[in-house]
Design a protein around this motif. Structure first.
Motif, PDB file in Angstrom:
ATOM      1  N   SER A 297     -41.355   6.247  28.051  1.00 18.39           N
ATOM      2  CA  SER A 297     -42.796   6.397  28.268  1.00 18.39           C
ATOM      3  C   SER A 297     -43.300   6.216  29.699  1.00 18.39           C
TER       4      SER A 297
ATOM      5  N   ASN B 167     -45.228   7.574  33.267  1.00 16.63           N
ATOM      6  CA  ASN B 167     -46.525   8.205  33.454  1.00 16.63           C
ATOM      7  C   ASN B 167     -46.385   9.453  34.311  1.00 16.63           C
TER       8      ASN B 167
ATOM      9  N   LYS C 147     -46.765   9.951  38.218  1.00 17.47           N
ATOM     10  CA  LYS C 147     -46.525   8.687  38.902  1.00 17.47           C
ATOM     11  C   LYS C 147     -45.020   8.453  38.908  1.00 17.47           C
TER      12      LYS C 147
ATOM     13  N   HIS D  92     -39.310   1.437  33.526  1.00 21.57           N
ATOM     14  CA  HIS D  92     -39.096   2.539  32.583  1.00 21.57           C
ATOM     15  C   HIS D  92     -37.612   2.740  32.318  1.00 21.57           C
TER      16      HIS D  92
ATOM     17  N   VAL E 275     -45.537   9.336  26.816  1.00 26.37           N
ATOM     18  CA  VAL E 275     -45.797   9.465  28.253  1.00 26.37           C
ATOM     19  C   VAL E 275     -47.292   9.373  28.550  1.00 26.37           C
ATOM     20  N   GLY E 276     -47.587   8.805  29.705  1.00 28.09           N
ATOM     21  CA  GLY E 276     -48.976   8.698  30.134  1.00 28.09           C
ATOM     22  C   GLY E 276     -49.387  10.017  30.759  1.00 28.09           C
ATOM     23  N   ASP E 277     -49.902  10.916  29.931  1.00 28.55           N
ATOM     24  CA  ASP E 277     -50.208  12.255  30.438  1.00 28.55           C
ATOM     25  C   ASP E 277     -51.697  12.549  30.341  1.00 28.55           C
TER      26      ASP E 277
ATOM     27  N   GLY F   2     -54.269  10.263  31.866  1.00 29.34           N
ATOM     28  CA  GLY F   2     -55.045   9.257  32.595  1.00 29.34           C
ATOM     29  C   GLY F   2     -55.977   9.888  33.612  1.00 29.34           C
TER      30      GLY F   2
ATOM     31  N   CYS G  88     -47.830  18.434  34.359  1.00 30.36           N
ATOM     32  CA  CYS G  88     -46.995  17.763  33.352  1.00 30.36           C
ATOM     33  C   CYS G  88     -45.587  18.357  33.367  1.00 30.36           C
TER      34      CYS G  88
ATOM     35  N   GLY H 220     -46.960  12.585  24.131  1.00 26.55           N
ATOM     36  CA  GLY H 220     -47.707  11.797  25.105  1.00 26.55           C
ATOM     37  C   GLY H 220     -49.064  11.351  24.593  1.00 26.55           C
ATOM     38  N   GLU H 221     -49.749  10.628  25.453  1.00 25.44           N
ATOM     39  CA  GLU H 221     -51.070  10.115  25.092  1.00 25.44           C
ATOM     40  C   GLU H 221     -52.027  11.244  24.717  1.00 25.44           C
TER      41      GLU H 221
ATOM     42  N   TYR I 116     -56.369   3.136  27.262  1.00 22.41           N
ATOM     43  CA  TYR I 116     -54.984   2.925  26.804  1.00 22.41           C
ATOM     44  C   TYR I 116     -54.940   2.344  25.378  1.00 22.41           C
TER      45      TYR I 116
END
Ligand code: ARG
Length: 584
Positions: free
Chosen positions: A126, A128, A131, A137, A164-166, A168, A240, A262-263, A318
C-alpha cells in the motif's frame, strides 16, 4: 494427525477435568510448551502451578494427581513431576519415529489444512502514488506477503489487497504543476516523459509550499478531479500508471503478488458511509467537521479524540476511506479476517477505525479485524535509514545493492574454491540470495521492534541469516548427489540411536505446532527461529553421524532425517517468500 503437543494438551484437559470434577473445564491457551532444556524432557506443563493456588492445594500434589489421570497407553514415558510442580513429558522413541514417517510422506510435512476455510484479506504494501515507496512499505510488503502465504498454505481464500494511496490531495498539486510545466500534456500533442515521478512530486511540492496562487489552483484541481472532470481524470490515470510501473519493478524483484484496489475504489461509498454513521447517531458535528467519538481515545491534552470522517470543507479523509473499505470487505468480499500490515505509528488510527466500525455494526460476530504493526528500519548508526548523503533510499537501489553485494560474495567464494560457474548462473544465484537476505533479515526480527539494516549481517553465511539457511538446504542436496540417492523414492524406517539424531527428530516434528502458533500471533520470526534451530540441529547431527557411510539400518534412517530436514526447510522458507537453491 495430532501433533505430540496437541495430544498432550488434550490428555491434560481430560485429566484436569477428572481432578477438578468439572466436565466442562477448558484452558484459555495451550497447556504445554516445548521444554526449555533437554534435561526437562521434551514438553513441559506448568498448569498445576496456576490451578493449585486458588484451590488451596500444593502444586506438586495437584501435578501428581493430574499425572495419575493421564492415559497409560500414551505416546510418552510416564511423566515426571519436577520442581515446584512442573509436569515433564518425554516422548517415546517409537512415537517420534512414526511421526517422522508421517511427515515424510505428507507433502504438507504434517501441517493440517484449516478445518473451515475462511476468506482472509491481507491489506499490505500500500504505497502512495507519486510519492516515494519507502522502507516502511518494503517491510509491509515482505511481512504481508509472508502472512498471505501462510494463510494460503493453510487452505484459506486469501485476497492480497494493495490499498494504494491514489486519491490524496497530492494529485491536485501534481496536475496543477503539470499544467504549468507541461501544458502540451493536456493537449495530447506530445508524449510527455515525466521521468522520475518522485522528483516531479518534489518540485510540485516546492511550488505548492512557496506560492499561494498555485496552492489555490491545486485545491481547485482536487475539487474538479473529485467531481469527475474527464481531462483531469485522464491526467490522474496517467500519473497512477507511471507509479504503478515503478512499484511493479519492486514487486517483480520480490516475487510478490498483489491485487491493486486503491483508495479511489472506495470513493463512491464515502458519502454513504458518512450518511450511515449520521443516521445511526454516531457522527456529531464538531467545529464544522463530522466526527465520531468512541470511549477510550484521548488526545495528548486529555480531551476526547474524535475520528474525523468529513472535514469542514466537505472532503473525506484517510479514515473515511478505511471505514468504507472495511464495510465493503465484510459485506461484499465476505471477509472473515482482515489483516492490516502497517507501521506501528498507525496503531491508533486502526484501533479507532475498528472501534467505530464495531459501533456501526459493520463487524459481525466471528469477523476479526487485526492490525499487524511493525517497527522502523534503522541505519547502522541507529538513526533513520538513509543514504550516505542523507536522502531517503530508493527501494529499487536498496534491492539492487543487496544483489550486487551478494554477487561480490559469491564471486570471492567461488574464486577461493576455484569453482568455475557461468556468469548467468552467478547472476541468478546472486539475485536469489540478495533478495532472500533482505526478506529474511526483516522477517527474522520480532516485527514490533525496530531493526537495523545491515547488508553485511544479512548476507553473512553464519548466523540467523538467509544464506545460512539456504546453505543447510544445499548441504542436504549435496548428500543426495554424492550418494546418488533419489530422496523422493526413499521409504525409510527410522531407527534413532544417537543423541543428535534424537534432538533433530524432535525438532522436526514440532514444525506443525510452529505453523499453528504463527497463524495465531502472526509473528514470522517464530518460523525463522524454528528454521534457524533446525539448520543448527541438522549441522550438529551431520557433524556427529556419518550418513552415506553408515551401515544399514542407520543409513536409510539418517537419509530420511536429512531429507525431512530439507523438505521442511524448503516448505518453511517458501512460507517466508524465500525460494531454495540446489547449489550455492
Ligand atoms: N498508504 C498508507 C501509507 O503509506 C498505507 C495504507 C494501509 N492500509 C490501509 N487500509 N489504511 O501509510
Amino acid at each position: 494427525m495430532q501433533t505430540p503437543l496437541m495430544a498432550i494438551h488434550h490428555h491434560l484437559i481430560a485429566a484436569i477435568r477428572q481432578c477438578l470434577g468439572q466436565a466442562d473445564w477448558s484452558p484459555a491457551e495451550s497447556l504445554v510448551v516445548p521444554a526449555s532444556r533437554p534435561e526437562f524432557g521434551d514438553f513441559q506443563s506448568n498448569i498445576a502451578l496456576t490451578l493449585a493456588k486458588p484451590l488451596g492445594q500444593k502444586p506438586r500434589d495437584l501435578a501428581t494427581a493430574i499425572v495419575q489421570q493421564l492415559p497409560s497407553d500414551a505416546p510418552y514415558e510416564p511423566p515426571e513431576v519436577a520442581g515446584p510442580g512442573f509436569i515433564n513429558f518425554r516422548l517415546q522413541k517409537t512415537y517420534v519415529e512414526s511421526w517422522l514417517k508421517y511427515q515424510m510422506q505428507d507433502p504438507r510435512c504434517g501441517v493440517p489444512q484449516a478445518a473451515q476455510p475462511e476468506t482472509v484479506i491481507v491489506d499490505f504494501s500500500s504505497p502512495n502514488i507519486a510519492k516515494e515507496m519507502h522502507v516502511g512499505h518494503l517491510r509491509s510488503t515482505i511481512i504481508g506477503d509472508c502472512l498471505a502465504r501462510l494463510f494460503e498454505f493453510l487452505g484459506h481464500r486469501v485476497l492480497r489487497l494493495n490499498h494504494v494511496g491514489d486519491w490524496g490531495t497530492q494529485f491536485g498539486m501534481l496536475i496543477a504543476y503539470l499544467q504549468e510545466v507541461h501544458p502540451e500534456f493536456f493537449t495530447g500533442q506530445k508524449e510527455v516523459d515525466l521521468g522520475d515521478l518522485v522528483t516531479f512530486y518534489r518540485q510540485a511540492k516546492q511550488r505548492f509550499d512557496s506560492d499561494e496562487n498555485f496552492q489555490n489552483r491545486a485545491r481547485q484541481m482536487v475539487v474538479k478531479l473529485q467531481a469527475g472532470d474527464p481531462e483531469l481524470i485522464a491526467a490522474w490515470k496517467f500519473l497512477c500508471e507511471l507509479s504503478r510501473r515503478e512499484f511493479q519493478q519492486i514487486y517483480d524483484l520480490l516475487d510478490v503478488q498483489l491485487v491493486e484496489r486503491g483508495e479511489s475504489f472506495y470513493n463512491p461509498f464515502l458519502a454513504d458511509v458518512v450518511a450511515e454513521l449520521k443516521a445511526k447517531g454516531l457522527a456529531v458535528l464538531d467545529q464544522g467537521a463530522w466526527c465520531v467519538f468512541v470511549e477510550g481515545f484521548t488526545s495528548p491534552d486529555g480531551s476526547p479524540l474524535p475520528l474525523i470522517i468529513q472535514k469542514s470543507d466537505g472532503g473525506y479523509n484517510y479514515a473515511t476511506t478505511d471505514l468504507a473499505a472495511l464495510r465493503y470487505r465484510v459485506q461484499q468480499d465476505g471477509a472473515q479476517r482482515i489483516i492490516y500490515v502497517t507501521d506501528i505509528g498507525q496503531s491508533q488510527h486502526f484501533a479507532q477505525v475498528f472501534a467505530v466500525a464495531q459501533k456501526a455494526g459493520w463487524i459481525p460476530p466471528g469477523v476479526q479485524c487485526i492490525h499487524v504493526p511493525f517497527g522502523l528500519v534503522l541505519g547502522e548508526d541507529g538513526k533513520k535509514f538513509r543514504t550516505r548523503s542523507g536522502e531517503t533510499v530508493r527501494l529499487k537501489d536498496l534491492l539492487d545493492e543487496a544483489i550486487r553485494r551478494a554477487q561480490q560474495d559469491i564471486e570471492t567464494r567461488f574464486a577461493a574454491e576455484q569453482r568455475q560457474e557461468s556468469p548467468a548462473y552467478i547472476q541468478q544465484l546472486a539475485r536469489a540470495i540478495g533478495i532472500s537476505a533482505v526478506k529474511y533479515a526483516d522477517l527474522s526480527q520480532n516485527r514490533l521492534s525496530n531493526y537495523v539494516f545491515s547488508y553485511d549481517k544479512m548476507l553473512a553465511l553464519q548466523g540467523n541469516t538467509a544464506p545460512y539457511m539456504l546453505y543447510a538446504y544445499v548441504r542436504v542436496q549435496g548428500i543426495a548427489r554424492k550418494g546418488g540417492v533419489d530422496f523422493t523414492n526413499l521409504v525409510p524406517e527410522f531407527a534413532l540411536t544417537e543423541p543428535t539424531e534424537f534432538t533433530l527428530a524432535k525438532h522436526l516434528i514440532q514444525f506443525p505446532d510452529v505453523i499453528a502458533q504463527m497463524a495465531v500471533d502472526l509473528l514470522p520470526n517464530r518460523l525463522c527461529q524454528y528454521l534457524f534451530e533446525l539448520s543448527q540441529k541438522f549441522n550438529q547431527f551431520y557433524d556427529q553421524c556419518p550418513v552415506l557411510a553408515a551401515p544399514e539400518p542407520d543409513r536409510t534412517s539418517r537419509l530420511g532425517l536429512a531429507y525431512l530436514t530439507a523438505k521442511i526447510l524448503k516448505l518453511g522458507l517458501s512460507l517466508l517468500g524465500i525460494p531454495v537453491v540446489e547449489r550455492m
